[in-house]
Scaffold this motif. Structure first.
Motif, PDB file in Angstrom:
ATOM      1  N   VAL A  28     -11.432 -32.095   3.649  1.00  0.00           N
ATOM      2  CA  VAL A  28     -10.011 -32.389   3.495  1.00  0.00           C
ATOM      3  C   VAL A  28      -9.738 -33.879   3.700  1.00  0.00           C
ATOM      4  N   TRP A  29     -10.700 -34.561   4.303  1.00  0.00           N
ATOM      5  CA  TRP A  29     -10.427 -35.924   4.749  1.00  0.00           C
ATOM      6  C   TRP A  29     -10.046 -36.907   3.648  1.00  0.00           C
ATOM      7  N   PRO A  30     -10.655 -36.841   2.489  1.00  0.00           N
ATOM      8  CA  PRO A  30     -10.201 -37.770   1.438  1.00  0.00           C
ATOM      9  C   PRO A  30      -8.703 -37.650   1.161  1.00  0.00           C
ATOM     10  N   ALA A  31      -8.194 -36.447   1.185  1.00  0.00           N
ATOM     11  CA  ALA A  31      -6.757 -36.277   0.964  1.00  0.00           C
ATOM     12  C   ALA A  31      -5.950 -36.815   2.138  1.00  0.00           C
TER      13      ALA A  31
ATOM     14  N   GLU B 126      -6.841 -39.198   4.110  1.00  0.00           N
ATOM     15  CA  GLU B 126      -6.911 -40.653   4.043  1.00  0.00           C
ATOM     16  C   GLU B 126      -5.975 -41.209   2.977  1.00  0.00           C
ATOM     17  N   ALA B 127      -5.873 -40.506   1.888  1.00  0.00           N
ATOM     18  CA  ALA B 127      -4.955 -40.960   0.842  1.00  0.00           C
ATOM     19  C   ALA B 127      -3.515 -40.935   1.344  1.00  0.00           C
TER      20      ALA B 127
ATOM     21  N   VAL C 156     -10.359 -44.979   1.582  1.00  0.00           N
ATOM     22  CA  VAL C 156     -11.298 -43.913   1.911  1.00  0.00           C
ATOM     23  C   VAL C 156     -12.465 -44.509   2.668  1.00  0.00           C
TER      24      VAL C 156
END
Lengths: 238, 188
Positions: free
Chosen positions: A25-28, A30-31, A37
């Motif tokens: 889930v982290w990329p989202a 971070e966005a 990223v």
């Protein structure tokens, strides 16, 4: 906490298999927080309940289970019993009486399917994060915080309703999704756990509460309209 | 700066022992840790370069296997404090770092993903707008099924279900059935 019908149970878990779902889930995340990223979740975020030090990966997750049965379905448009924002004191959580905790994003991962409403779904009141900030601006932050942290013994839903009449908000929405879905929610978004009217299927979610490190707005500033997206520059620049 | 004395340790074995009793307990994770309070998960398995040209494996016993040759992983932190490890192979001595979405990145340039596992997806602008305006967003299919299974089969989840009074319900809960009955978490 926040019993709605069907039995609710939760616990913290340090099991890497549980905590490990966060990385997908982290990329989202971070966005949303507008930090690009980074190479690792450890570089920018931490889960509040794990450590107070920024720069750590999530090392703990909250497992939340909504047991089946024992509840009437929540009708469309009805105000959900147990609607709340996190960080408010309740009888059986660890938030101290008279305090209000804040963070940046609530992140949930569904470990079980919820292909229909009233299956213990994660539920929200769309737009309630902004409505809450407008209410705070209307009455003033000091009075708003006093209402949300009132020591009169009322539950979090009752205190929240005094500041932000929940019946006047948009109809609730229940997240209908297959397991593996993730939900990102602003910490001020009013949410709840829907009843689970299934006969034999517990609903299992894993939650992370993410706080953007660095200088943070005060509670009062964060609750206001001007502070609504202060910790989410990835959203404010859209 | 974290200390550099790291080791891999295996959290749970999903090998023959688990298969013998039919119990699908499977964390399928190795933990890169310094033994203190820091660490990073490294899912074992076969990794494939983005262009498909190079494959290697990270095994649950913390070895790196390339073209049939195994070598122990020397784990440490890189200059940015990220968990990483070095290996020797025909192209020199690169450093592999674990990326945010579970990929292994060679010297910050070449990305290797686990075979059959799609990359983690960043939210689209439309999804971020929904989060901004509605206060929430749903990302469907975000977490791979294997990772969901690993979490679901943890003892912590099983005990939380028991706490919720859903013991009987477990029996009809297909992905749990074998695990919980053999773990005496759910009573038949």
């Amino acid at each position: 906490m926040f019993l709605v019908g069907g039995t609710w149970a939760e616990r913290h878990s340090w099991d890497p298999a549980v905590v490990g779902v966060a990385r997908y889930v982290w990329p989202a995340v971070e966005a949303a927080v507008g930090c690009g990223v980074p190479s690792s979740p450890a570089s920018l975020f931490f889960a509040r309940s794990v450590t107070r030090s920024p720069g750590r990966p999530p090392r703990v997750a909250q497992i939340a289970v909504k047991g089946p049965g024992g509840a009437a379905p929540l009708a469309p448009g009805a105000v959900a019993e147990g609607a709340h924002i996190d960080g408010m004191h309740a009888a059986d959580n660890n938030v101290a009486v008279g305090t209000l905790g804040t963070f940046t994003l609530l992140v949930g991962v569904a470990l079980t399917d919820a292909f229909a409403p009233n299956r213990g779904n994660f539920g929200v009141i769309p737009g309630s994060h902004a409505a809450l900030s407008r209410a705070v601006d209307r009455v003033g932050a000091e009075r708003a915080i006093a209402t949300l942290t009132d020591r009169d013994g009322g539950g979090p839903t009752e205190r929240l309703d005094r500041l932000l009449p929940l019946a006047a908000l948009a109809p609730h929405a229940q997240v209908v999704a297959a397991r593996g879905a993730a939900v990102l929610a602003h910490y001020q978004t009013v949410h709840f756990s829907a009843p689970n009217v299934s006969e034999a299927e517990p609903r299992v979610m894993v939650y992370f509460r993410v706080t953007r490190p660095g200088a943070r707005p005060t509670v009062a500033a964060g609750l206001s309209r001007s502070g609504l997206l202060a910790e989410l520059p990835g959203l404010s620049k859209l | 700066m974290p200390q550099a004395s790291l080791c891999f340790c295996i959290l749970e074995d999903d090998g023959a022992a688990g298969e013998d009793d039919g119990c699908p307990r499977r964390f399928d994770m190795a933990l890169l840790t310094n033994g203190l309070d820091d660490g990073a998960l490294v899912p074992p398995g076969e990794y494939v370069k983005a262009d498909g040209g190079v494959r290697f494996s990270v095994t649950r016993d913390a070895t790196f296997v390339f073209r049939g040759e195994a070598q122990a992983i020397e784990a440490r932190y890189d200059v940015r404090g990220r968990p990483c490890f070095e290996i020797y192979w025909q192209w020199g001595r690169p450093t592999f770092s674990l990326d945010a979405d579970g990929a292994l990145v060679e010297d910050g340039r070449h990305v290797f993903r686990r075979a059959g596992e799609p990359p983690a997806r960043a939210a689209t602008p439309e999804q971020l707008c929904h989060l901004r305006d509605a206060g929430y967003v749903v990302l469907h299919g975000c977490v791979p099924s294997a990772a969901v299974d690993a979490a679901l089969h943890s003892g912590d989840v099983a005990s939380t279900i028991r706490k919720a009074g859903a013991d009987g319900a477990c029996r009809a809960f297909d992905s749990f059935r074998s695990f919980v009955q053999r773990s005496n978490v759910c009573f038949s």
